[in-house]
Design a protein around this motif. Structure first.
Motif, PDB file in Angstrom:
ATOM      1  N   SER A  10     -34.781   2.389  36.236  1.00  0.00           N
ATOM      2  CA  SER A  10     -35.133   1.068  36.452  1.00  0.00           C
ATOM      3  C   SER A  10     -36.124   0.734  37.879  1.00  0.00           C
ATOM      4  O   SER A  10     -36.710   0.384  38.290  1.00  0.00           O
ATOM      5  CB  SER A  10     -35.009  -0.065  35.919  1.00  0.00           C
ATOM      6  N   ASN A  14     -39.699  -0.394  39.355  1.00  0.00           N
ATOM      7  CA  ASN A  14     -40.203  -1.253  39.938  1.00  0.00           C
ATOM      8  C   ASN A  14     -39.539  -1.585  41.321  1.00  0.00           C
ATOM      9  O   ASN A  14     -39.979  -2.724  41.616  1.00  0.00           O
ATOM     10  CB  ASN A  14     -38.418  -2.452  38.779  1.00  0.00           C
ATOM     11  N   ASN A 313     -40.328  -7.539  30.542  1.00  0.00           N
ATOM     12  CA  ASN A 313     -41.357  -6.300  29.210  1.00  0.00           C
ATOM     13  C   ASN A 313     -41.285  -5.047  29.694  1.00  0.00           C
ATOM     14  O   ASN A 313     -41.086  -4.198  28.618  1.00  0.00           O
ATOM     15  CB  ASN A 313     -42.262  -7.275  29.787  1.00  0.00           C
ATOM     16  N   SER A 314     -41.039  -4.993  30.876  1.00  0.00           N
ATOM     17  CA  SER A 314     -41.180  -3.234  30.856  1.00  0.00           C
ATOM     18  C   SER A 314     -39.225  -2.540  30.882  1.00  0.00           C
ATOM     19  O   SER A 314     -39.733  -1.414  30.340  1.00  0.00           O
ATOM     20  CB  SER A 314     -41.460  -3.196  32.570  1.00  0.00           C
ATOM     21  N   GLY A 318     -41.078  -2.786  26.476  1.00  0.00           N
ATOM     22  CA  GLY A 318     -42.895  -1.919  26.958  1.00  0.00           C
ATOM     23  C   GLY A 318     -42.483  -0.583  27.079  1.00  0.00           C
ATOM     24  O   GLY A 318     -43.580   0.222  26.309  1.00  0.00           O
ATOM     25  N   GLN A 319     -40.811   0.520  26.917  1.00  0.00           N
ATOM     26  CA  GLN A 319     -40.656   1.979  26.927  1.00  0.00           C
ATOM     27  C   GLN A 319     -40.372   1.637  24.905  1.00  0.00           C
ATOM     28  O   GLN A 319     -40.490   3.117  24.687  1.00  0.00           O
ATOM     29  CB  GLN A 319     -39.264   2.145  27.450  1.00  0.00           C
ATOM     30  N   SER A 322     -44.358   2.044  24.728  1.00  0.00           N
ATOM     31  CA  SER A 322     -44.441   3.363  24.734  1.00  0.00           C
ATOM     32  C   SER A 322     -44.472   4.758  23.849  1.00  0.00           C
ATOM     33  O   SER A 322     -44.784   5.854  24.268  1.00  0.00           O
ATOM     34  CB  SER A 322     -44.441   3.142  25.947  1.00  0.00           C
ATOM     35  N   SER A 402     -37.851  -9.374  24.686  1.00  0.00           N
ATOM     36  CA  SER A 402     -38.392  -8.343  24.557  1.00  0.00           C
ATOM     37  C   SER A 402     -37.213  -7.555  24.211  1.00  0.00           C
ATOM     38  O   SER A 402     -38.068  -6.179  23.622  1.00  0.00           O
ATOM     39  CB  SER A 402     -37.521  -7.680  26.068  1.00  0.00           C
ATOM     40  N   SER A 408     -45.449  -5.643  23.098  1.00  0.00           N
ATOM     41  CA  SER A 408     -45.158  -5.377  24.548  1.00  0.00           C
ATOM     42  C   SER A 408     -45.871  -6.641  24.607  1.00  0.00           C
ATOM     43  O   SER A 408     -45.267  -7.907  25.154  1.00  0.00           O
ATOM     44  CB  SER A 408     -45.033  -4.459  25.403  1.00  0.00           C
TER      45      SER A 408
END
Length: 498
Positions: A10, A14, A313-314, A318-319, A322, A402, A408
């Motif tokens: 993470s 980021n 969100n990621s 997001g994960q 994806s 999230s 997302s």
């Protein structure tokens, strides 16, 4: 419960965004604090405040000038009558003069008593001093005039029965009462009293002296005020019917109206709403307004909120969207470990960001240190803490959405949408907030302060030194805890797409 590998992942994903946003926020904060603390804002505020203060001081001088002149003129009129009466009895000017002085003392005592002052009060001494300094019997009060380097002409008793005696007496009283007023107000004792009365406006003795209220200025202002009053009074009284049964009452009304008109200060000459607005501007702490209510509650939150929306969100949705979350969970990493680690990263990154803004703000405040800036280091740290509490609550909201949604775009739409709504509502609410002077305040917009959690960041309470901000911070903390807890539970129980 904590995965070092996931935390490092993470950080790696980021850190660049964190660095850019943190730098941008700190740079904006430094610009705001250094530029607004550079003097221009203080000069504007001080200019408005000084104009109001000087206007009120001069209104006070004018009021006292008229009062002194009227007291003097009435007292010397009585003295002339006493002298004529006593001279008719004794035929000796010196005896008549001495007796008239004694009777004038009784007259002064009656005036003092009639105004409700005790014989030993400051007001009584002022009235008696005015009357006898003006008359200055046998030069007994030359020491006062020597202290102001000016002595009025000797009061002429040779023309006491002349037809133009009233005009002579008025001219003499204008000059003598102006000398007394100027000398009195320029004494150290009275200057200290005036400064004491104005200390709530931040007026120090040096600042008062810088206003230029010298002996010559006060004397000139008193003279012109008395002249204006006398001329206008004569004009107004010419229009009255002296035979009218209510003549005396009308004379009193005319005098009261004239005094109010002539001595009205700058604020009194304006509409009430404008006067109140100017007072608010003069007393407002513009530096605290810009730094506290504008930067920390709005501009300084914009980029961090964007960071929170994108990162929260990621980290989860997001994960999941994806498919990488399925890979993470296929290892020995548990769901609770994922949510705890990602939440820890989000909270720690926000904490680190606010720590940098705190250091930046403290350094900037030290650089712009000025008597015009009342913001303290303690208040500044509390503002940074308040901004952190807001971001913590918003991060909890975004992290919860999230965890709830697998897509997302849905998580960002709800969590991010609500977060931006809170910020925009705060911006609109500012224009209806009491922190703004009423001249630019739109009270209807205060409604928006009730629909945003950012209003729980109470900068007014922090600045005023009250403790109301504590329970509001507690609400933000509880909101953050509840949102994170709900996110943990929802992610643990929900079905993930494979």
């Amino acid at each position: 419960m904590f995965s070092k590998a996931l935390f490092k992942q993470s950080v790696k994903a980021n850190y660049l965004m964190w660095c850019i946003i943190t730098f941008a926020v700190c740079f904006m904060l430094a610009c705001v604090m250094l530029i607004s603390g550079g003097g221009d804002i203080a000069d504007v505020k001080n200019g408005v405040e000084d104009t109001i203060i000087k206007s009120e001081i001069e209104a006070n001088i004018k009021g006292r000038a008229i009062n002194y002149y009227e007291l003097d003129e009435a007292a010397l009129t009585e003295f002339d009558n006493y002298f004529i009466e006593e001279y008719a009895k004794s035929g000796n000017a010196e005896t008549a003069y001495a007796t008239a002085v004694g009777r004038l003392k009784q007259y002064a005592d009656a005036v003092i008593s009639g105004k409700g002052y005790s014989a030993d009060s400051d007001e009584a001494m002022e009235i008696a001093g005015l009357i006898f300094y003006t008359l200055n019997p046998k030069g007994a009060y030359n020491n006062f005039y020597a202290s102001v380097n000016e002595t009025p002409l000797t009061y002429d008793m040779s023309s006491v029965t002349s037809a133009d005696r009233a005009d002579y007496r008025k001219g003499y009283c204008k000059n003598a009462s102006a000398i007394f007023l100027a000398g009195n107000m320029c004494s150290e004792e009275n200057i200290d009293k005036m400064v004491k009365q104005l200390e709530d406006f931040g007026v120090t003795k040096d600042k008062y002296l810088s206003f230029g209220y010298s002996y010559s200025f006060i004397k000139h202002l008193a003279n012109t005020t008395s002249l204006t009053y006398d001329t206008r009074l004569e004009y107004e009284l010419d229009g009255l019917d002296k035979n009218s049964p209510d003549y005396d009452e009308k004379v009193s009304e005319v005098k009261l109206s004239l005094v109010g008109d002539i001595t009205g200060g700058f604020l009194a000459s304006l509409p009430e709403e404008v006067a109140e607005a100017l007072q608010e501007v003069g007393s407002a702490d513009l530096y605290n307004l810009i730094v506290g209510s504008i930067f920390y509650k709005m501009a300084g939150l914009l980029l961090p909120i964007i960071y929170v929306i994108m990162v929260s969100n990621s980290l989860i949705a997001g994960q999941v969207d994806s498919g990488s979350m399925a890979y993470v969970l296929s290892t020995s990493t548990k769901r609770d470990e994922v949510t705890f680690t990602q939440a820890a990263f989000l909270i720690l990154s926000i904490s680190a960001m606010m720590l940098m803004t705190t250091l930046t703000s403290v350094i900037c405040l030290a650089i712009v240190s000025s008597p015009d800036i009342t913001l303290t280091y303690g208040q500044l740290i509390l503002m940074n803490l308040g901004a952190f509490m807001v971001l913590l609550a918003i991060s909890g909201l975004c992290f919860m959405t999230s965890c709830i949604f697998n897509r997302s775009k849905k998580a960002m739409a709800i969590g991010g949408g609500l977060s931006m709504f809170f910020l925009v509502a705060t911006m609109l609410g500012l224009f209806g907030s009491p922190v703004l002077p009423s001249v630019i305040r739109l009270s209807a917009l205060n409604f928006f302060n009730y629909v945003t959690i950012i209003s729980l960041f109470d900068t007014i309470s922090i600045i005023e030194g009250t403790l109301a901000f504590l329970w509001k911070f507690a609400i933000l903390l509880v909101m953050a805890g509840v949102c994170y807890a709900v996110g943990f539970v929802k992610f643990r129980k929900k079905d993930l797409p494979l």
